[in-house]
Design a protein around this motif. Structure first.
Motif, PDB file in Angstrom:
ATOM      1  N   ARG A  11       4.159   4.756  -8.874  1.00  0.00           N
ATOM      2  CA  ARG A  11       4.706   5.999  -8.318  1.00  0.00           C
ATOM      3  C   ARG A  11       3.584   6.908  -7.826  1.00  0.00           C
ATOM      4  N   SER A  12       2.543   7.005  -8.640  1.00  0.00           N
ATOM      5  CA  SER A  12       1.392   7.839  -8.272  1.00  0.00           C
ATOM      6  C   SER A  12       0.685   7.280  -7.047  1.00  0.00           C
ATOM      7  N   ARG A  13       0.535   5.969  -6.995  1.00  0.00           N
ATOM      8  CA  ARG A  13      -0.120   5.345  -5.845  1.00  0.00           C
ATOM      9  C   ARG A  13       0.693   5.546  -4.564  1.00  0.00           C
ATOM     10  N   ILE A  14       2.002   5.445  -4.680  1.00  0.00           N
ATOM     11  CA  ILE A  14       2.862   5.680  -3.517  1.00  0.00           C
ATOM     12  C   ILE A  14       2.763   7.143  -3.085  1.00  0.00           C
ATOM     13  N   ALA A  15       2.783   8.052  -4.057  1.00  0.00           N
ATOM     14  CA  ALA A  15       2.689   9.480  -3.748  1.00  0.00           C
ATOM     15  C   ALA A  15       1.371   9.809  -3.064  1.00  0.00           C
ATOM     16  N   ASP A  16       0.286   9.109  -3.462  1.00  0.00           N
ATOM     17  CA  ASP A  16      -1.029   9.362  -2.887  1.00  0.00           C
ATOM     18  C   ASP A  16      -1.229   8.681  -1.534  1.00  0.00           C
ATOM     19  N   GLY A  17      -0.265   7.837  -1.135  1.00  0.00           N
ATOM     20  CA  GLY A  17      -0.392   7.145   0.143  1.00  0.00           C
ATOM     21  C   GLY A  17      -1.177   5.855   0.076  1.00  0.00           C
ATOM     22  N   TYR A  18      -1.525   5.412  -1.136  1.00  0.00           N
ATOM     23  CA  TYR A  18      -2.246   4.142  -1.284  1.00  0.00           C
ATOM     24  C   TYR A  18      -1.381   2.982  -0.789  1.00  0.00           C
ATOM     25  N   PHE A  19      -0.083   3.041  -1.073  1.00  0.00           N
ATOM     26  CA  PHE A  19       0.892   2.096  -0.523  1.00  0.00           C
ATOM     27  C   PHE A  19       1.773   2.869   0.462  1.00  0.00           C
ATOM     28  N   PRO A  20       1.462   2.819   1.752  1.00  0.00           N
ATOM     29  CA  PRO A  20       2.241   3.595   2.724  1.00  0.00           C
ATOM     30  C   PRO A  20       3.655   3.050   2.886  1.00  0.00           C
ATOM     31  N   PRO A  21       4.562   3.856   3.422  1.00  0.00           N
ATOM     32  CA  PRO A  21       5.924   3.384   3.704  1.00  0.00           C
ATOM     33  C   PRO A  21       5.898   2.123   4.565  1.00  0.00           C
ATOM     34  N   GLY A  22       6.745   1.161   4.195  1.00  0.00           N
ATOM     35  CA  GLY A  22       6.812  -0.105   4.909  1.00  0.00           C
ATOM     36  C   GLY A  22       5.928  -1.185   4.333  1.00  0.00           C
ATOM     37  N   THR A  23       5.071  -0.840   3.355  1.00  0.00           N
ATOM     38  CA  THR A  23       4.166  -1.811   2.750  1.00  0.00           C
ATOM     39  C   THR A  23       4.931  -2.769   1.847  1.00  0.00           C
ATOM     40  N   ARG A  24       4.677  -4.055   2.009  1.00  0.00           N
ATOM     41  CA  ARG A  24       5.250  -5.046   1.101  1.00  0.00           C
ATOM     42  C   ARG A  24       4.382  -5.119  -0.144  1.00  0.00           C
ATOM     43  N   LEU A  25       5.006  -5.019  -1.328  1.00  0.00           N
ATOM     44  CA  LEU A  25       4.278  -5.044  -2.585  1.00  0.00           C
ATOM     45  C   LEU A  25       4.236  -6.462  -3.124  1.00  0.00           C
ATOM     46  N   SER A  26       3.051  -6.983  -3.293  1.00  0.00           N
ATOM     47  CA  SER A  26       2.855  -8.353  -3.765  1.00  0.00           C
ATOM     48  C   SER A  26       2.962  -8.420  -5.284  1.00  0.00           C
ATOM     49  N   GLU A  27       3.878  -9.210  -5.784  1.00  0.00           N
ATOM     50  CA  GLU A  27       4.002  -9.374  -7.234  1.00  0.00           C
ATOM     51  C   GLU A  27       2.730  -9.965  -7.817  1.00  0.00           C
ATOM     52  N   ASP A  28       2.188 -10.995  -7.155  1.00  0.00           N
ATOM     53  CA  ASP A  28       0.996 -11.655  -7.684  1.00  0.00           C
ATOM     54  C   ASP A  28      -0.199 -10.710  -7.659  1.00  0.00           C
ATOM     55  N   GLY A  29      -0.373 -10.010  -6.549  1.00  0.00           N
ATOM     56  CA  GLY A  29      -1.529  -9.134  -6.426  1.00  0.00           C
ATOM     57  C   GLY A  29      -1.487  -7.963  -7.400  1.00  0.00           C
ATOM     58  N   ILE A  30      -0.350  -7.277  -7.468  1.00  0.00           N
ATOM     59  CA  ILE A  30      -0.237  -6.114  -8.341  1.00  0.00           C
ATOM     60  C   ILE A  30      -0.204  -6.538  -9.797  1.00  0.00           C
ATOM     61  N   GLY A  31       0.562  -7.600 -10.096  1.00  0.00           N
ATOM     62  CA  GLY A  31       0.629  -8.077 -11.476  1.00  0.00           C
ATOM     63  C   GLY A  31      -0.731  -8.507 -11.986  1.00  0.00           C
ATOM     64  N   GLY A  32      -1.493  -9.200 -11.131  1.00  0.00           N
ATOM     65  CA  GLY A  32      -2.827  -9.632 -11.531  1.00  0.00           C
ATOM     66  C   GLY A  32      -3.775  -8.460 -11.720  1.00  0.00           C
ATOM     67  N   ALA A  33      -3.691  -7.469 -10.822  1.00  0.00           N
ATOM     68  CA  ALA A  33      -4.581  -6.310 -10.918  1.00  0.00           C
ATOM     69  C   ALA A  33      -4.310  -5.489 -12.172  1.00  0.00           C
ATOM     70  N   LEU A  34      -3.036  -5.373 -12.537  1.00  0.00           N
ATOM     71  CA  LEU A  34      -2.674  -4.561 -13.697  1.00  0.00           C
ATOM     72  C   LEU A  34      -2.621  -5.374 -14.995  1.00  0.00           C
ATOM     73  N   GLY A  35      -2.641  -6.691 -14.864  1.00  0.00           N
ATOM     74  CA  GLY A  35      -2.595  -7.528 -16.056  1.00  0.00           C
ATOM     75  C   GLY A  35      -1.254  -7.506 -16.746  1.00  0.00           C
ATOM     76  N   VAL A  36      -0.169  -7.486 -15.963  1.00  0.00           N
ATOM     77  CA  VAL A  36       1.167  -7.463 -16.539  1.00  0.00           C
ATOM     78  C   VAL A  36       1.949  -8.670 -16.049  1.00  0.00           C
TER      79      VAL A  36
END
Length: 239
Positions: free
Chosen positions: A30-55
């Motif tokens: 939510r914070s990353r979206i609010a900051d514009g790190y993930f702009p509108p229209g961005t596809r969120l990668s499960e593998d990329g985000i899950g790996g980065a956060l370790g979840v």
């Protein structure tokens, strides 16, 4: 009344842990979206985000579900999860909600003095950020101003409602090409509303706020419409 046995709840421990983790992941995204790190229209990668956060994938999907419920993400069948792109009608509805809630909060204020420390900090922070030319930070300070304004109602429910509404609004802010032109005019207006509240004049504060929101709506809708026309010239809805 018979009190049910609680032994079966032990089976829910793992679920509780995953839910708590998912909420924390949702907070990060939510914070990353609010900051514009993930702009509108961005596809969120499960593998990329899950790996980065370790979840785990399940935890991440639960976080996505929470943010989809908040209208920040949208799931498209066979395509994945995207940061939501607002339609112009969404922006209009956000401002309709803001006017109903924010003006009502000011209208219903009791007798002064009011607890204005949070508003003081938001206004001073926005003015300081403007002096430094950090218009992204000015946008954040402006959002804080309106959250602090609504917080004067002392209602957790209203606070939660406005958190979601203002988070959605930032999806529109992120696609406007000239953030200075969008946010600079409202620095002095925030200060005027705050001054009226310090003076205990809630009637003037409410009038200034209503005019502010109407002008902000017109300015943002015009800028957002131009962006959408340029980005999607044939009128199709982006992800």
């Amino acid at each position: 009344m018979t009190i049910p046995e609680t032994g079966g709840l032990s089976e829910d421990r793992a679920l509780l842990g995953r839910t708590s983790t998912a909420e924390r992941v949702a907070d990060i995204l939510r914070s990353r979206i609010a900051d514009g790190y993930f702009p509108p229209g961005t596809r969120l990668s499960e593998d990329g985000i899950g790996g980065a956060l370790g979840v785990s994938r399940n935890t991440l999907r639960e976080a996505f579900r929470l943010l989809t419920h908040e209208r920040l993400l949208v799931h498209q069948l066979n395509r994945g999860v995207f940061v939501r792109v607002l339609a112009v009608g969404d922006v209009l509805d956000i401002y309709r909600t803001r006017r109903l809630v924010e003006c009502a909060v000011v209208h219903e204020l009791g007798e002064p003095p009011y607890p204005l420390d949070g508003l003081d900090r938001a206004v001073a922070g926005g003015e300081r950020d403007a002096e430094g030319g950090d218009w992204k930070a000015v946008s954040t300070a402006n959002i804080h101003f309106h959250r602090e304004l609504v917080a004067l109602a002392g209602s957790d429910r209203t606070d939660e409602l406005m958190r979601g509404v203002l988070a959605e609004l930032r999806l529109a802010f992120h696609v406007v090409d000239d953030p200075r032109a969008l946010h600079e005019p409202y620095l002095v207006r925030n200060r005027a509303i705050l001054d009226a509240l310090h003076a205990g004049d809630r009637t003037t504060a409410e009038r200034l706020l209503a005019d502010y929101l109407d002008d902000s709506r017109e300015r943002l809708v015009a800028a957002y419409s131009r962006h959408m026309d340029a980005a999607v010239p044939d009128g199709r809805t982006a992800p």
